[in-house]
Design a protein around this motif. Sequence first.
Motif, PDB file in Angstrom:
ATOM      1  N   THR A  10       2.489  -2.348  -3.961  1.00  0.00           N
ATOM      2  CA  THR A  10       1.306  -3.043  -3.940  1.00  0.00           C
ATOM      3  C   THR A  10       0.179  -1.747  -3.729  1.00  0.00           C
ATOM      4  O   THR A  10      -0.144  -1.586  -2.830  1.00  0.00           O
ATOM      5  CB  THR A  10       1.182  -4.003  -2.777  1.00  0.00           C
ATOM      6  OG1 THR A  10       2.311  -4.688  -2.746  1.00  0.00           O
ATOM      7  CG2 THR A  10      -0.230  -4.613  -2.996  1.00  0.00           C
ATOM      8  N   ASP A  11      -0.192  -1.273  -4.973  1.00  0.00           N
ATOM      9  CA  ASP A  11      -1.098  -0.167  -4.841  1.00  0.00           C
ATOM     10  C   ASP A  11      -2.510  -0.544  -5.503  1.00  0.00           C
ATOM     11  O   ASP A  11      -2.342  -1.550  -6.008  1.00  0.00           O
ATOM     12  CB  ASP A  11      -0.688   1.013  -5.231  1.00  0.00           C
ATOM     13  CG  ASP A  11      -1.307   2.486  -4.466  1.00  0.00           C
ATOM     14  OD1 ASP A  11      -2.430   2.208  -3.970  1.00  0.00           O
ATOM     15  OD2 ASP A  11      -0.533   3.674  -4.750  1.00  0.00           O
TER      16      ASP A  11
ATOM     17  N   ASP B 210      -6.121   1.568   2.406  1.00  0.00           N
ATOM     18  CA  ASP B 210      -4.858   1.710   3.454  1.00  0.00           C
ATOM     19  C   ASP B 210      -5.056   1.211   4.860  1.00  0.00           C
ATOM     20  O   ASP B 210      -4.391   1.631   5.770  1.00  0.00           O
ATOM     21  CB  ASP B 210      -4.823   3.264   3.465  1.00  0.00           C
ATOM     22  CG  ASP B 210      -3.403   3.608   3.189  1.00  0.00           C
ATOM     23  OD1 ASP B 210      -2.524   2.803   3.520  1.00  0.00           O
ATOM     24  OD2 ASP B 210      -3.105   4.856   3.184  1.00  0.00           O
TER      25      ASP B 210
ATOM     26  N   HIS C 123       2.717   7.910   5.873  1.00  0.00           N
ATOM     27  CA  HIS C 123       2.221   7.171   6.921  1.00  0.00           C
ATOM     28  C   HIS C 123       2.795   7.681   8.382  1.00  0.00           C
ATOM     29  O   HIS C 123       2.963   6.817   9.200  1.00  0.00           O
ATOM     30  CB  HIS C 123       2.409   5.434   6.804  1.00  0.00           C
ATOM     31  CG  HIS C 123       1.763   4.894   5.816  1.00  0.00           C
ATOM     32  ND1 HIS C 123       1.697   3.448   5.429  1.00  0.00           N
ATOM     33  CD2 HIS C 123       0.873   5.482   5.044  1.00  0.00           C
ATOM     34  CE1 HIS C 123       0.656   3.221   4.587  1.00  0.00           C
ATOM     35  NE2 HIS C 123       0.240   4.564   4.145  1.00  0.00           N
TER      36      HIS C 123
END
Length: 360
Positions: free
Chosen positions: A298-299, A208, A331
């Motif tokens: 997009t992980d 992250d 977030h």
Amino acid sequence: MLSYSHTPTPAHTHSFHPACQPHYLPTSLPLYVLIILTVGIILTGCNQSGKNTASTEKSKPYIASDIPVFSADSAFTFVATQVDFGPRVNNTKAHDACAAFLTAKLREYSQEVVVQSGTVTAFDGTLLKFQNLIASFGPSGNNRILLGAHWDSRPYADHDPDEANFYQAIDGANDGASGVGVLLEVARQLRLKAPPIGVDIIFFDAEDYGPPEALQEGLNSGDFWGLGSQYWAKNPHLPDYYAKYGILLDMVGAAGATFLMEGVSMEHAPQVVKKVWDIGGMIGYSSYFLFQRGGYITDDHYYVIRDRGIPMIDIIHLDHTSETGMYKHWHTVDDSLDKIDPGTLQAVGQTLLTVIYSEK
Ligand code: AHN
Ligand code: ZN
């Protein structure tokens, strides 16, 4: 019965660079039809069990007698312990302390733990120390499944409603800690009863640390997310490591979570999505596992597919009604422990245990 190829699928190059927030591409995927009966065969002998420990009536699952019962209380405690360290941002004390805790827990539950450490370079050139943590269970060989979650937390609350918080690190109770909490409880269960197939649990680091929103425009083409999973996929803990499929957990703890069928997962492992969603629905969690398409994320699973050829799905909280398309507090500084609901952890954890112990 559902079956999966043991041959690594080639990395795809077309339509394979999803952006951060979910987005949609035209797709020629067939309409998915519920084949509840197929899964019903796997689960014959199901009985309505009173063994479950979840507190709410609506989360009472159907658990077959040979499938362990997930403890949501245990998973919740694992989430709280992580959050208590403070934001687990790379190169901080909280990050080191949490790594030590997670490693000790995995060693308690498995004899086979690999700590893969090194440095990766962030979008801004910062060298990030990382640790991917891998624990193995059950028989050896290629008949195995991979379960993952990221354990780091984001340095930037760049989707906070208050821009004064954009450069604050987040608690990441849901974004990070929830998936790890569920998988630690799964690990505890795997220790108590050996699974019928091999299972590897991987806690990816440095997922992250992607660029803050304000910089993303100019940095869109880079692989700045999932740095730990990119490293592992190119340098697996075992040289020829392969799993027949993988399941990633991301934001699996919020009250009222909705898991949409994420785009990358549907493009590269639709049969795995369907199997997991069918089982989740079968045992009573159809309000979480929605048969509805979500955008492309997009992980970590994206890199495991692209660089390791393992079909991996993402169980991720997506929400068409939120501004970002993600979990409402994604977030933001509000991604905190008070939003975590044991009932959601239970839904995901019991579904995973049912998937694992129904394998052959
Ligand atoms: C991006 O935002 C690039 N991908 C979503 C993956 C993610 C971040 N999941 C949790 N945090
Ligand atoms: Zn995140």
